[in-house]
Design a protein around this motif. Sequence first.
Motif, PDB file in Angstrom:
ATOM      1  N   ALA A 134       0.843  -1.205   0.000  1.00 13.94           N
ATOM      2  CA  ALA A 134       0.000   0.000   0.000  1.00 13.94           C
ATOM      3  C   ALA A 134       0.878   1.255   0.000  1.00 13.94           C
ATOM      4  N   GLU A 135       0.307   2.357  -0.479  1.00 17.26           N
ATOM      5  CA  GLU A 135       1.088   3.592  -0.565  1.00 17.26           C
ATOM      6  C   GLU A 135       1.547   4.080   0.808  1.00 17.26           C
ATOM      7  N   ASP A 136       0.770   3.788   1.850  1.00 19.50           N
ATOM      8  CA  ASP A 136       1.126   4.263   3.192  1.00 19.50           C
ATOM      9  C   ASP A 136       1.831   3.186   4.019  1.00 19.50           C
ATOM     10  N   VAL A 137       2.479   2.242   3.357  1.00 12.84           N
ATOM     11  CA  VAL A 137       3.150   1.152   4.056  1.00 12.84           C
ATOM     12  C   VAL A 137       4.291   1.676   4.930  1.00 12.84           C
ATOM     13  N   THR A 138       4.483   1.009   6.054  1.00 10.85           N
ATOM     14  CA  THR A 138       5.666   1.228   6.884  1.00 10.85           C
ATOM     15  C   THR A 138       6.435  -0.081   6.955  1.00 10.85           C
ATOM     16  N   MET A 139       7.722  -0.008   6.711  1.00 13.70           N
ATOM     17  CA  MET A 139       8.566  -1.196   6.692  1.00 13.70           C
ATOM     18  C   MET A 139       9.556  -1.120   7.849  1.00 13.70           C
ATOM     19  N   TYR A 140       9.595  -2.191   8.639  1.00  7.88           N
ATOM     20  CA  TYR A 140      10.488  -2.273   9.791  1.00  7.88           C
ATOM     21  C   TYR A 140      11.487  -3.406   9.548  1.00  7.88           C
ATOM     22  N   VAL A 141      12.769  -3.081   9.588  1.00 10.26           N
ATOM     23  CA  VAL A 141      13.834  -4.070   9.388  1.00 10.26           C
ATOM     24  C   VAL A 141      14.661  -4.140  10.665  1.00 10.26           C
ATOM     25  N   GLY A 142      14.659  -5.290  11.312  1.00  9.21           N
ATOM     26  CA  GLY A 142      15.363  -5.425  12.584  1.00  9.21           C
ATOM     27  C   GLY A 142      16.507  -6.405  12.503  1.00  9.21           C
ATOM     28  N   GLY A 143      17.521  -6.176  13.327  1.00 13.81           N
ATOM     29  CA  GLY A 143      18.651  -7.091  13.370  1.00 13.81           C
ATOM     30  C   GLY A 143      19.592  -6.740  14.498  1.00 13.81           C
ATOM     31  N   ARG A 144      20.602  -7.559  14.680  1.00 14.41           N
ATOM     32  CA  ARG A 144      21.635  -7.275  15.654  1.00 14.41           C
ATOM     33  C   ARG A 144      22.444  -6.071  15.186  1.00 14.41           C
ATOM     34  N   VAL A 145      22.807  -5.207  16.109  1.00  9.64           N
ATOM     35  CA  VAL A 145      23.489  -3.960  15.753  1.00  9.64           C
ATOM     36  C   VAL A 145      24.723  -4.237  14.912  1.00  9.64           C
ATOM     37  N   LYS A 146      25.476  -5.268  15.259  1.00  9.92           N
ATOM     38  CA  LYS A 146      26.735  -5.534  14.546  1.00  9.92           C
ATOM     39  C   LYS A 146      26.516  -5.952  13.091  1.00  9.92           C
ATOM     40  N   HIS A 147      25.294  -6.382  12.752  1.00 12.68           N
ATOM     41  CA  HIS A 147      25.004  -6.800  11.381  1.00 12.68           C
ATOM     42  C   HIS A 147      24.282  -5.721  10.565  1.00 12.68           C
ATOM     43  N   LEU A 148      23.776  -4.679  11.217  1.00 15.74           N
ATOM     44  CA  LEU A 148      23.034  -3.631  10.501  1.00 15.74           C
ATOM     45  C   LEU A 148      24.019  -2.551  10.046  1.00 15.74           C
ATOM     46  N   THR A 149      24.633  -2.782   8.900  1.00 23.71           N
ATOM     47  CA  THR A 149      25.591  -1.831   8.357  1.00 23.71           C
ATOM     48  C   THR A 149      24.868  -0.644   7.730  1.00 23.71           C
ATOM     49  N   ARG A 150      25.640   0.369   7.366  1.00 28.25           N
ATOM     50  CA  ARG A 150      25.057   1.538   6.698  1.00 28.25           C
ATOM     51  C   ARG A 150      24.342   1.152   5.398  1.00 28.25           C
TER      52      ARG A 150
END
Length: 375
Positions: A134-150
């Motif tokens: 949907a146009e108003d979608v919100t996407m949440y991506v979670g992970g361990r801090v050490k794996h969430l690179t820029r």
Amino acid sequence: MTRFSFDTLRRYPDAEAVNLYAVDATDRLLLREAEAELRPSSCGQLVVVNDQYGALTLGAAAEYGLTGIRVHQDPLTGEQALANNAEHTGLAGSYRSLPLDADLISGARVVLVQAPKSIDALREIVELVARHAAEDVTMYVGGRVKHLTRAVNEVLAESFEQVHASLAAQKSRVITGRGKLPITSEPSFPRRRLEPETGLWVCAYGMAFAGLKLDLGTRRLLTQLDRLPSEPGTAVDLGCGTGILAASIARARPALSVIATDQSAAAVASAAETMRANGLQDRVSMLRDDAMSTLADGSVDVILCNPPFHLGNSVHTGAALKMFRAAGRVLRPGGQLWTVFNSHLAHQPALERYVGATRVADRDPKFTVTVSRRR
């Protein structure tokens, strides 16, 4: 409201051990970050991707009363664990498992993602959300801090106006994307490359192990193909990935009927594309299965296997041992299992125990190739 506790969730039929968990801090943080948007009116509009063992899906169903949740898990054992956990928590009717495609994402307003290991895997998910949610979608991506690179932020920024990182909690973090941007490019997946060492076209979806590359272990097994049986029979590429090994077997041994099997949905889809790209679709059959569970006892002449030595982010031999046990069951008497593994791993005693007499066919400080003959 269903009584629910994360502590009751299990990994089964995946490996279980004291250092392996069915739920982690990222699951809890994702649900907490999305809490304002997870309400009964969201029924049918929540999509969960890469839920490891069902914590996100069943947590959303139990804590917020949601039904009609659409779920995609790449490993078959993840699907099976979710089904088992849903059954014993009384939440079996709250979700549907679907392939990673437009039907999964269509009309979604909230998308929860356990961050996959590769950026290509995340990019494929983000592209599908950008095209079909949907146009108003919100996407949440979670992970361990050490794996969430820029790079995670950068991939989300390709498709969303606003990208925001949460505060860290128990070494986990959530990156949120809001405000879909207009789509200006063609889909990136499956990708395709002419692999120079094998001369094969290799195709890969985002979650396929090694992507378009020739894995080093697979490269080592390829040097042994001229030692495989040449008479008619059945060969299995166990843990086929993108299908390079299966395609190479089909070319090198035309008398063999080849089965490419993996528990990864992305691997099986990638291997199927690889076969089509090389005109081998009539020679190699695809099977998404957990350690050949649907193949009959004593039905296969030769198996080639490059087993994993990780389960998630943990070093664990459980997956490899499961494959060795399965090979011992599926091989006919006298059949061969060819295995490659890191030389520091002590797999030979297990191969002797589960399959039969095992000898080293090739070895250097990095890799060992063994051949086991079914007793």
